[in-house]
Write an enzyme that holds these catalytic residues in place. Structure first.
Site, PDB file in Angstrom:
ATOM      1  N   THR A   1     -14.816  -7.320  -1.713  1.00 58.03           N
ATOM      2  CA  THR A   1     -14.979  -5.897  -1.439  1.00 58.03           C
ATOM      3  C   THR A   1     -14.892  -5.062  -2.713  1.00 58.03           C
ATOM      4  OG1 THR A   1     -13.864  -4.037  -0.353  1.00 58.03           O
ATOM      5  CG2 THR A   1     -12.482  -5.879  -0.955  1.00 58.03           C
ATOM      6  N   ASP A   2     -15.453  -3.862  -2.661  1.00 56.18           N
ATOM      7  CA  ASP A   2     -15.316  -2.930  -3.790  1.00 56.18           C
ATOM      8  C   ASP A   2     -13.889  -2.390  -3.898  1.00 56.18           C
ATOM      9  OD1 ASP A   2     -15.345  -1.310  -1.524  1.00 56.18           O
ATOM     10  OD2 ASP A   2     -16.936   0.026  -2.227  1.00 56.18           O
ATOM     11  N   GLU A   3     -13.094  -2.569  -2.838  1.00 59.08           N
ATOM     12  CA  GLU A   3     -11.747  -1.980  -2.856  1.00 59.08           C
ATOM     13  C   GLU A   3     -10.853  -2.618  -3.912  1.00 59.08           C
ATOM     14  OE1 GLU A   3      -9.929  -1.194   0.876  1.00 59.08           O
ATOM     15  OE2 GLU A   3     -11.830  -0.798   1.871  1.00 59.08           O
TER      16      GLU A   3
ATOM     17  N   TYR B   1      -4.376  -4.850   1.788  1.00 55.56           N
ATOM     18  CA  TYR B   1      -5.670  -5.520   1.994  1.00 55.56           C
ATOM     19  C   TYR B   1      -6.376  -5.766   0.665  1.00 55.56           C
ATOM     20  CZ  TYR B   1     -10.718  -5.863   2.750  1.00 55.56           C
ATOM     21  OH  TYR B   1     -12.034  -6.238   2.679  1.00 55.56           O
TER      22      TYR B   1
ATOM     23  N   LYS C   1      -7.369  -9.278  -1.313  1.00 59.25           N
ATOM     24  CA  LYS C   1      -8.746  -9.650  -1.663  1.00 59.25           C
ATOM     25  C   LYS C   1      -8.873  -9.855  -3.177  1.00 59.25           C
ATOM     26  CE  LYS C   1     -11.947  -9.987   0.569  1.00 59.25           C
ATOM     27  NZ  LYS C   1     -12.493 -11.151   1.344  1.00 59.25           N
TER      28      LYS C   1
END
Ligand code: NAD
Ligand code: TDX
Length: 372
Positions: free
Chosen positions: A154-156, A179, A183
């Site tokens: 993810t970009d997060e 989260y 990741k």
């Protein structure tokens, strides 16, 4: 003219046995459906069948295939935190390609209960890497040369942007929620297994996905279902947080290109040029619903500011230049058309939403507020 859909069969080439983890979830399900309908591959779908899992859409695709797709889709009900079960599943699948999507994926749930995010996303990825590494070392000749593990992220992991700039493959990691930290840890493990053990991995980091068959707990389905039921629409904080929305089928295009043509050890950022504030997204959903049900217009009257998410990232935006220039990927759907289709889909599938929510004991309530 919109970009052509990548041809799954020719991209896969000789790779016939595909292990997809998390294939009963939202994005993994879209990957599995594409592999089943657009190639002859045999799909091994490793999933713990958690609260967000559902096979309805895959069963519908199978029923349309010759011989009802017998032998094309094998569900492996396995929790990635069980190392022995993962090892056995990888042996059974004997894959030419692994696409790793299984993860706990909802930021709000990671705030209320981070433990399972560490087990699934960190320990689970470690167990998969170990099992896949042993498998890779058993392969010989061209099967080993062609083998890839594709890790979907993810970009997060890059943190939160201010008003300017976009994330790219060279942006330093700065995860800020349980989260995104889990990741980021999984991304680092995957890169370490490449550098240390020579495992041929490819990574992708994508922005917010939306589309049909997403478990209704995230912004777009939650807002659509609340508005259709004439319930207050929860907008976190000032509603000015920005996300970069990507239609899930466009993400699947990118995943197939990266998995089959990406360079080992390389990562690719995927985003749909779809930046919008949450307020803008919610207003567009309301406008779409006004057209579908004029009697209940204006739905925007239901928008209700609520307490902000703890640690709420302000803005995500992706610069997808690398995947566009090196692998020829372009999104095929504008946010306007994708959002309109998605809102209509949720309105037409409210029975499905009720059914999966009931099975998960979730009725649309607010998640992720830390205890006061
Ligand atoms: P999802 O929650 O809809 O599905 C995830 C699936 O993984 C579920 O079926 C779940 O049962 C399975 N899973 C979770 N933990 C598992 C475990 N320990 N063992 C086996 N299976 C397990 O999520 P999604 O939105 O489809 O996301 C898929 C992947 O894409 C995730 O890795 C996520 O981090 C990433 N991603 C998602 C988005 C998005 O906007 N949804 C954006 C970028 C990246
Ligand atoms: O009811 C809501 N009201 C609201 O204002 C919900 C559920 C969300 N929001 C806000 C929070 C975010 O700013 O909308 C934005 C989007 O929230 P989510 O749909 O929960 O997505 P996000 O937190 O951005 O994370 C998603 O994108 C990246 C996915 O869930 C992740 O799996 C992915 O990695």
């Amino acid at each position: 003219m919109s970009p052509a859909t990548p041809n799954a069969s020719s991209l896969l080439g000789h790779r016939q046995r595909i292990l997809v983890t998390g294939g009963a979830g939202f994005i993994g399900g879209a990957v599995v459906r594409r592999l089943l309908s657009d190639s002859d591959a045999i799909v091994f779908n490793l999933d713990k069948m958690g609260y967000a899992s559902d096979l309805t859409s895959i069963e519908a695709v199978l029923s349309e295939l010759p011989n009802e797709g017998v032998g094309r889709h094998h569900l492996q009900r396995v929790d990635l935190s069980d190392a022995a079960a993962v090892e056995a599943a990888v042996r059974e699948a004997d894959p030419d390609l692994v696409m790793h999507l299984a993860a706990e994926s909802h930021v709000d749930r990671s705030i209320s209960g981070p433990g399972v995010f560490i087990e699934s996303n960190v320990t689970g990825t470690y167990n998969l890497l170990q099992a896949v590494r042993a498998h890779y070392e058993r392969l010989s000749g061209s099967r080993q040369e062609d083998f890839r593990l594709h890790h979907i992220s993810t970009d997060e992991v890059f943190g939160s942007l201010g008003a300017e700039g976009r994330f790219s493959e060279t942006t330093p990691y700065d995860p800020r929620s349980p989260y995104s930290a889990s990741k980021a840890a999984s991304d680092h493990l995957v890169q370490a297994w490449h550098h240390t053990y020579g495992l041929p991995v490819v990574l992708t980091n994508c922005s917010n996905n939306y589309g049909p068959w997403q478990f209704p707990e995230k912004l777009i389905p939650v807002v659509t279902l609340k508005a259709a039921a004439r319930e207050p629409i929860p907008l976190y904080g000032d509603g000015l947080n920005v996300r970069d929305w990507l239609y899930v089928e466009d993400h699947v295009d990118a995943l197939l290109l990266a998995a089959c043509q990406g360079e080992p050890g390389r990562s690719y950022c995927v985003g749909g040029h779809g930046e919008a504030t949450n307020k803008q997204v919610v207003n567009r959903i309301c406008a779409e619903l006004d057209q579908l049900n004029a009697n209940n217009a204006p739905h925007a009257d239901l928008i209700t500011p609520v307490t902000d998410r703890p640690g709420h990232d302000r803005r995500y935006a992706i610069d997808p230049s690398r995947i566009s220039s090196e692998l020829g990927w372009q999104p095929r759907h504008s946010v306007e058309e994708g959002l309109a289709a998605t809102v209509r889909w949720y309105i037409d599938h409210q029975d499905w939403c009720q059914q999966v929510r009931a099975r998960a004991s979730y009725s649309g309530e607010r998640l992720g507020l830390t205890p006061q």
